[in-house]
Design an enzyme around this catalytic site. Structure first.
Site, PDB file in Angstrom:
ATOM      1  N   CYS A  52       0.783  -1.024   0.066  1.00 54.60           N
ATOM      2  CA  CYS A  52      -0.164  -0.081   0.052  1.00 54.60           C
ATOM      3  C   CYS A  52       0.957   1.253   0.030  1.00 54.60           C
ATOM      4  O   CYS A  52       0.357   2.356  -0.163  1.00 54.60           O
ATOM      5  CB  CYS A  52      -1.075   0.113   1.145  1.00 54.60           C
ATOM      6  SG  CYS A  52      -0.222  -0.133   2.722  1.00 54.60           S
ATOM      7  N   ASN A  53       2.182   1.275   0.183  1.00 50.37           N
ATOM      8  CA  ASN A  53       3.083   2.194   0.191  1.00 50.37           C
ATOM      9  C   ASN A  53       3.990   2.422  -1.028  1.00 50.37           C
ATOM     10  O   ASN A  53       4.412   3.306  -1.041  1.00 50.37           O
ATOM     11  CB  ASN A  53       3.848   2.291   1.707  1.00 50.37           C
ATOM     12  CG  ASN A  53       3.153   2.549   2.913  1.00 50.37           C
ATOM     13  OD1 ASN A  53       2.038   3.136   2.683  1.00 50.37           O
ATOM     14  ND2 ASN A  53       3.475   2.111   3.970  1.00 50.37           N
ATOM     15  N   ARG A  54       3.981   1.299  -1.763  1.00 50.03           N
ATOM     16  CA  ARG A  54       4.944   1.420  -2.888  1.00 50.03           C
ATOM     17  C   ARG A  54       4.202   0.454  -3.861  1.00 50.03           C
ATOM     18  O   ARG A  54       3.863  -0.589  -3.566  1.00 50.03           O
ATOM     19  CB  ARG A  54       6.314   0.952  -2.283  1.00 50.03           C
ATOM     20  CG  ARG A  54       6.515  -0.326  -1.897  1.00 50.03           C
ATOM     21  CD  ARG A  54       7.791  -0.420  -1.476  1.00 50.03           C
ATOM     22  NE  ARG A  54       8.159   0.263  -0.161  1.00 50.03           N
ATOM     23  CZ  ARG A  54       9.020   1.269  -0.077  1.00 50.03           C
ATOM     24  NH1 ARG A  54       9.770   1.491  -0.972  1.00 50.03           N
ATOM     25  NH2 ARG A  54       9.063   1.830   1.187  1.00 50.03           N
ATOM     26  N   GLU A 114       8.624  -1.181  10.687  1.00 46.23           N
ATOM     27  CA  GLU A 114       7.614  -2.365  10.686  1.00 46.23           C
ATOM     28  C   GLU A 114       7.923  -3.313   9.926  1.00 46.23           C
ATOM     29  O   GLU A 114       8.536  -3.622   8.629  1.00 46.23           O
ATOM     30  CB  GLU A 114       6.456  -1.728  10.028  1.00 46.23           C
ATOM     31  CG  GLU A 114       6.148  -1.101   8.523  1.00 46.23           C
ATOM     32  CD  GLU A 114       5.942  -2.199   7.617  1.00 46.23           C
ATOM     33  OE1 GLU A 114       5.183  -3.008   8.026  1.00 46.23           O
ATOM     34  OE2 GLU A 114       6.036  -1.967   6.399  1.00 46.23           O
ATOM     35  N   GLN A 116       6.305  -6.099   8.349  1.00 51.09           N
ATOM     36  CA  GLN A 116       5.504  -6.501   7.371  1.00 51.09           C
ATOM     37  C   GLN A 116       6.447  -6.464   6.012  1.00 51.09           C
ATOM     38  O   GLN A 116       6.037  -7.401   5.230  1.00 51.09           O
ATOM     39  CB  GLN A 116       4.042  -6.018   7.208  1.00 51.09           C
ATOM     40  CG  GLN A 116       3.117  -6.554   8.234  1.00 51.09           C
ATOM     41  CD  GLN A 116       2.092  -5.411   8.522  1.00 51.09           C
ATOM     42  OE1 GLN A 116       2.518  -4.477   9.018  1.00 51.09           O
ATOM     43  NE2 GLN A 116       1.033  -5.515   8.068  1.00 51.09           N
ATOM     44  N   GLN A 120       6.157  -9.057   2.528  1.00 47.58           N
ATOM     45  CA  GLN A 120       5.497  -8.756   1.322  1.00 47.58           C
ATOM     46  C   GLN A 120       6.745  -8.932   0.322  1.00 47.58           C
ATOM     47  O   GLN A 120       6.359  -9.280  -0.821  1.00 47.58           O
ATOM     48  CB  GLN A 120       5.085  -7.323   1.427  1.00 47.58           C
ATOM     49  CG  GLN A 120       3.913  -6.989   2.320  1.00 47.58           C
ATOM     50  CD  GLN A 120       3.615  -5.655   2.480  1.00 47.58           C
ATOM     51  OE1 GLN A 120       4.492  -4.912   2.677  1.00 47.58           O
ATOM     52  NE2 GLN A 120       2.381  -5.427   2.737  1.00 47.58           N
ATOM     53  N   GLY A 189     -12.401  -7.510   4.654  1.00 47.16           N
ATOM     54  CA  GLY A 189     -11.440  -8.092   3.837  1.00 47.16           C
ATOM     55  C   GLY A 189     -10.913  -9.013   4.626  1.00 47.16           C
ATOM     56  O   GLY A 189     -10.848  -9.197   5.876  1.00 47.16           O
ATOM     57  N   GLY A 191      -7.633 -10.564   3.856  1.00 43.74           N
ATOM     58  CA  GLY A 191      -6.446 -10.655   3.455  1.00 43.74           C
ATOM     59  C   GLY A 191      -5.281 -10.618   4.732  1.00 43.74           C
ATOM     60  O   GLY A 191      -5.805 -10.699   5.791  1.00 43.74           O
TER      61      GLY A 191
END
Lengths: 445, 274
Positions: A52-54, A114, A116, A120, A189, A191
Site C-alpha cells: 500500500c505504500n509502494r 515495521e 510486514q 511482502q 477483507g 487478506g
C-alpha cells in the site's frame, strides 16, 4: 552483474495515494504483470513489489539502460507520466540494490521498522520465481536483501519500538475510546493486512470481531481461526455491511474494491442509528475503500493509509538514530554484493571454463552410455552421468575458486589469461562450444 | 493584607498556568509537576486571603463581586487539583488554569466598595447557599474547560493528513466526555441545592421564596439548561461535541448572571449581597 539491476517505482515518499492507486493495479494481476514485464525488450528478469505504500518494478538485463527505458515505458502505459513531477524514481546497479536493501530492512517504510514489508517482499519474490521471471541477478540480490533485513533487525533497534500500520491504528483508536476492551470491530477483507490488524486489535481485548469479505467463505475461515484462539469472531458477506456498521465501534477495511465499499451515504445511515456513539473507520486499502467524505460525518473518525503513516513518522527520533546504524550495515552489504557479483562477472573466462567443463562431462557420459548403456538400468545410467560431472567439478574447483578470489581483489588478469590459454578458451566462445547456442554469458554466471 | 495575598496567589496561578501550557506544548514531566506545585501554592495563599477576609467580615467573604470572583477562582482551583490527584491528567491544567486566571485577575482589579450588608446575612443557611452556589459554578467552569479540551481533541482526531502533536497528549474523547458528564452531574446537583437553599433563605428573610428577580430567573434558566443536559445525556444518549458546546454555553450563562447582574444592582441580591 550488479550493473544489470534496474528499479523503477513510486512510493509514499514520492507519490500521493491517488498516483499509487493507479499503479497498484499492476499488483492485482501479478502474474499478468510479471509475464508482461518479462516480454519487454531487454528485460531478462523481473519482479513486482506492490504494497500500500509502494509499487516497484525490479528488472535485470543488459544493457541496463534498455531495461530502464522498457520499465519506464511500461509504467507510462499505466497512465503515469514517466518524467512527470519526480514521482517515479529509477535506480540502476548499486543504487537499485541499496534501495532494495533499505526497503527490505524497512528503512524506507512509512513506519520505519515495521516488519510486514519483509513478508511482502518474500511474497513478491515467490510470485516472480514461480512465474519464472527471476534469474541469477534477482536471486542473488533479493536473497541478500533478506539477509540484510535480518542483520538490521538483530543488530539495531530499528524494529524494536516499531509500530506497524495496524498498531498505529490501535494507538489512534485509544484516543477515541477510553479502552478498546469490550469494543466490537468490523474487518472488511480477509487478506493479510486485515488479519494482521485483527491480531493487533484482538490483543487489545476487543469483545468481538466481525469479518466481512467478498467471499464469505474466506471470512468464515479467518473467523474460525480466531475462534480457535478463544475469540468471539464471525464471518459475513459484504451485503451485511449496513447492519454491521450500526453495531460495531471500529471498522478496519483492507479490501480493495472498484467503488467505495463504505460510501458516505452508507455510513451516514449507520451514524443515524448509532446516535452519538463514536465510529472509528480505518481505511488500509489501496485503492481506498471508504469514501473520504464519510469522515465529515459527526462522531465519525476516518483515517487512510497516509494519515496513519503520517502519524507514526512523527515520533521517530530514536528510530532515526538506529536507522543511521542500519544504513551503515546496508552500505557495507551493498559494497559486498557488488564485489561478489563483480567477481562473478568480471572474469568471463570463468563462465567459459564452466561451460567447457559441462560440455566435456556431458559428451563423455553420452559416449560411454552409447557403448555400454544398454546393459545398465536407469539408476546406473544416472550414476555414470553424475560421475562425469563430479570429476570435472573436482578438477575445476581450485582453478575456479582461485580465479574468483583474484577477481574479487581485482588482480585476476594474469591468471585469467593463463586459464584461457591452458584450457584453450582464448579463441573465443566458439572453440569451447562446438555447435552450441550463442553464449549468454551474463545469465549463466 | 487580603488583597496582597490574593495578588501573590494570582502570581502563583500565572506560574502554574504557564507551566501547564509549557507541558501542553513540550510534554515534559517537570513542567507538569511545577504546575501542580504552583497551583497548590496559589491555593494556599488564596485560602489565606479568604481567611483574612472571613476574620475581617465575620462572614464568608463573598459579599461583593471581587470577593465572589475570588471565591469562585479558589474553588475552581481546588476542584481541578482534586481532579488531577484522582485522574492524573495534568494536560487538563492547560485548559482549566487559564479559566482560573480569567476569574481571578478581575478579582484583583475590581475595586471593593464597602457596602452595607444584606439582612439575609443573619440567616444561618446563607453560608451553605453561597458555598454550594460557588462550588457548583466552579464545577461547571472545570466542565467547560474539559469540554473545550474535548473540542480540541475531536478537531485533532478529525484532521486528515499529518496530525499535529496535541492528539497524543490529550486524553481519549471518551475519557473527556465521561469527565464532563460527572462534572456536569455534580454541578447540576449543587445548583439544585443552591436554588432550594436560596429559596429557604429568601423565605426566612423576606417572607417570599421566589420573586422572579433577574438573578433568580437566570439561575432558573441555568438550572433548566444543565438539567436538560443531564436529562439528554442520561435518557437521549447525547454525548460528545454537542454536550461539550452546551456545557461551555451554560458556563458563559453562569458567568454572565454572576458578573453582569452583580455590576448592576437591580435586585435584592444587590451588588452581591449588600
Amino acid at each position: 552483474m550488479i550493473d544489470r539491476l534496474v528499479l523503477v517505482g513510486v512510493s509514499h515518499h514520492t507519490a500521493p495515494l491517488p498516483v499509487r492507486e493507479r499503479l497498484a493495479r499492476l499488483g492485482e494481476n501479478l502474474r499478468g504483470t510479471l509475464d508482461a514485464l518479462h516480454k519487454l525488450p531487454g528485460v531478462a528478469e523481473g519482479m513486482v513489489l506492490s504494497t500500500c505504500n509502494r509499487v516497484e518494478l525490479y528488472g535485470a538485463g543488459a544493457p541496463a539502460e534498455r531495461v530502464a527505458s522498457s520499465l519506464r515505458g511500461f509504467v507510462a502505459d499505466q497512465g503515469l507520466e514517466p518524467n512527470g513531477s519526480g514521482e517515479l524514481y529509477v535506480r540502476q546497479g548499486e543504487a537499485a540494490a541499496r534501495h532494495l536493501f533499505r526497503v527490505a530492512a524497512s528503512l524506507d517504510s512509512m513506519v520505519v521498522g515495521e516488519p510486514q514489508i519483509l513478508g511482502q517482499l518474500k511474497d513478491a519474490f515467490q510470485a516472480a520465481a514461480s512465474a519464472g521471471t527471476t534469474g541469477d541477478c534477482l536471486h542473488r540480490t533479493v536473497g541478500r536483501a533478506f539477509a540484510v533485513a535480518k542483520r538490521v533487525r538483530t543488530e539495531t533497534e530499528v524494529g524494536r519500538n516499531a509500530v506497524s500500520m495496524a498498531s498505529a491504528a490501535v494507538e489512534l483508536a485509544r484516543k477515541i475510546f477510553a479502552s478498546l476492551e469490550g469494543k466490537r470491530v468490523l474487518l472488511v477483507g480477509a487478506g493479510e493486512m486485515a488479519t494482521h490488524a485483527a491480531r493487533h486489535l484482538a490483543a487489545q481485548g476487543v469483545a468481538a470481531l466481525e469479518i466481512a469479505n467478498r467471499s464469505p467463505e474466506r471470512a468464515d475461515e479467518l473467523a474460525a481461526r480466531f475462534r480457535d484462539e478463544g475469540r468471539d469472531a464471525r464471518g459475513h458477506a459484504l451485503d451485511r455491511l449496513p447492519e454491521l456498521l450500526s453495531e460495531v465501534d471500529i471498522v478496519v477495511s483492507a479490501a480493495a474494491a472498484d467503488g467505495w465499499l463504505l460510501s458516505r451515504e452508507l455510513v451516514a445511515r449507520a451514524v443515524k442509528s448509532r446516535r452519538f456513539r463514536p465510529l472509528f473507520l480505518v481505511d488500509l486499502a489501496v485503492p481506498r475503500s471508504i469514501e473520504p467524505a464519510a469522515g465529515d460525518l459527526p462522531n465519525v473518525y476516518l483515517k487512510d493509509v497516509d494519515d496513519i503513516g503520517g502519524l507514526v513518522e512523527q515520533n521517530a527520533a530514536h528510530r532515526a538514530e538506529e536507522a543511521g546504524r542500519a544504513e551503515q550495515i546496508i552500505d557495507g552489504e551493498v559494497a559486498e554484493l557488488a564485489r561478489v557479483l563483480r567477481g562473478r562477472s568480471a572474469v568471463p573466462v570463468l563462465a567459459d571454463l564452466r561451460r567447457f567443463g559441462d560440455q566435456v562431462a556431458q559428451a563423455e557420459a553420452r559416449r560411454t552410455l552409447s557403448l555400454v548403456g544398454g546393459a545398465l538400468d536407469e539408476r546406473q545410467r544416472a550414476s555414470v552421468e553424475a560421475m562425469a560431472r563430479a570429476i570435472v567439478n573436482k578438477l575445476l574447483h581450485q582453478p575456479t575458486t582461485r580465479l574468483r578470489r583474484a577477481a574479487e581483489l581485482g588482480v585476476e588478469g594474469e591468471l585469467a589469461d593463463a586459464v584461457a590459454r591452458l584450457f584453450g578458451l582464448e579463441e573465443g566462445d566458439g572453440a569451447a562450444e562446438p555447435g552450441g547456442s550463442p553464449p549468454d554469458r551474463d545469465s549463466e554466471d | 493584607m487580603s488583597h496582597a495575598l490574593l495578588g501573590l496567589a494570582t502570581l502563583a496561578y500565572c506560574g502554574a498556568g504557564v507551566a501547564y501550557l509549557w507541558y501542553l506544548v513540550h510534554a515534559d514531566a517537570p513542567a507538569a509537576r511545577f504546575g501542580v506545585w504552583g497551583l497548590a501554592a496559589g491555593l494556599v495563599l488564596h485560602g489565606a486571603a479568604i481567611s483574612v477576609g472571613l476574620l475581617h467580615h465575620d462572614f464568608l467573604p463573598a459579599t461583593n463581586v471581587r470577593e465572589g470572583l475570588s471565591l469562585l477562582a479558589w474553588l475552581m482551583g481546588i476542584s481541578y487539583l482534586v481532579l488531577d490527584r484522582k485522574l492524573h491528567l495534568p494536560i487538563l491544567g492547560a485548559f482549566v488554569l487559564p479559566l482560573v486566571l480569567v476569574v481571578a485577575l478581575p478579582a484583583l482589579a475590581v475595586p471593593m466598595p464597602d457596602l452595607p450588608l444584606s439582612p439575609a446575612l443573619h440567616d444561618g443557611l446563607l453560608p451553605f447557599h453561597v458555598v454550594i452556589a460557588f462550588l457548583g459554578e466552579a464545577l461547571f467552569a472545570v466542565a467547560s474547560g474539559v469540554g473545550f479540551a474535548y473540542l480540541v481533541q475531536e478537531r485533532e482526531l478529525k484532521r486528515r493528513g499529518r496530525l499535529a502533536v496535541l492528539w497524543a497528549k490529550l486524553p481519549a474523547l471518551e475519557v473527556l466526555d465521561g469527565l464532563n458528564r460527572r462534572l456536569v452531574l455534580w454541578g447540576f446537583a449543587l445548583l439544585s441545592f443552591t436554588i432550594v437553599t436560596g429559596a429557604l433563605v429568601a423565605k426566612a428573610t423576606w417572607g417570599s421564596a421566589w420573586s422572579w428577580e433577574p438573578r433568580e430567573l437566570l439561575a432558573f434558566v441555568t438550572w433548566i439548561l444543565f438539567g436538560g443536559l443531564v436529562w439528554a445525556r442520561q435518557l437521549a444518549g447525547w454525548r460528545g461535541r454537542r454536550v461539550a458546546v452546551l456545557t461551555m454555553a451554560g458556563f458563559l450563562l453562569v458567568m454572565f448572571s454572576f458578573v453582569g447582574l452583580a455590576l448592576c444592582p437591580v435586585d435584592r441580591h444587590g451588588g452581591m449581597f449588600q
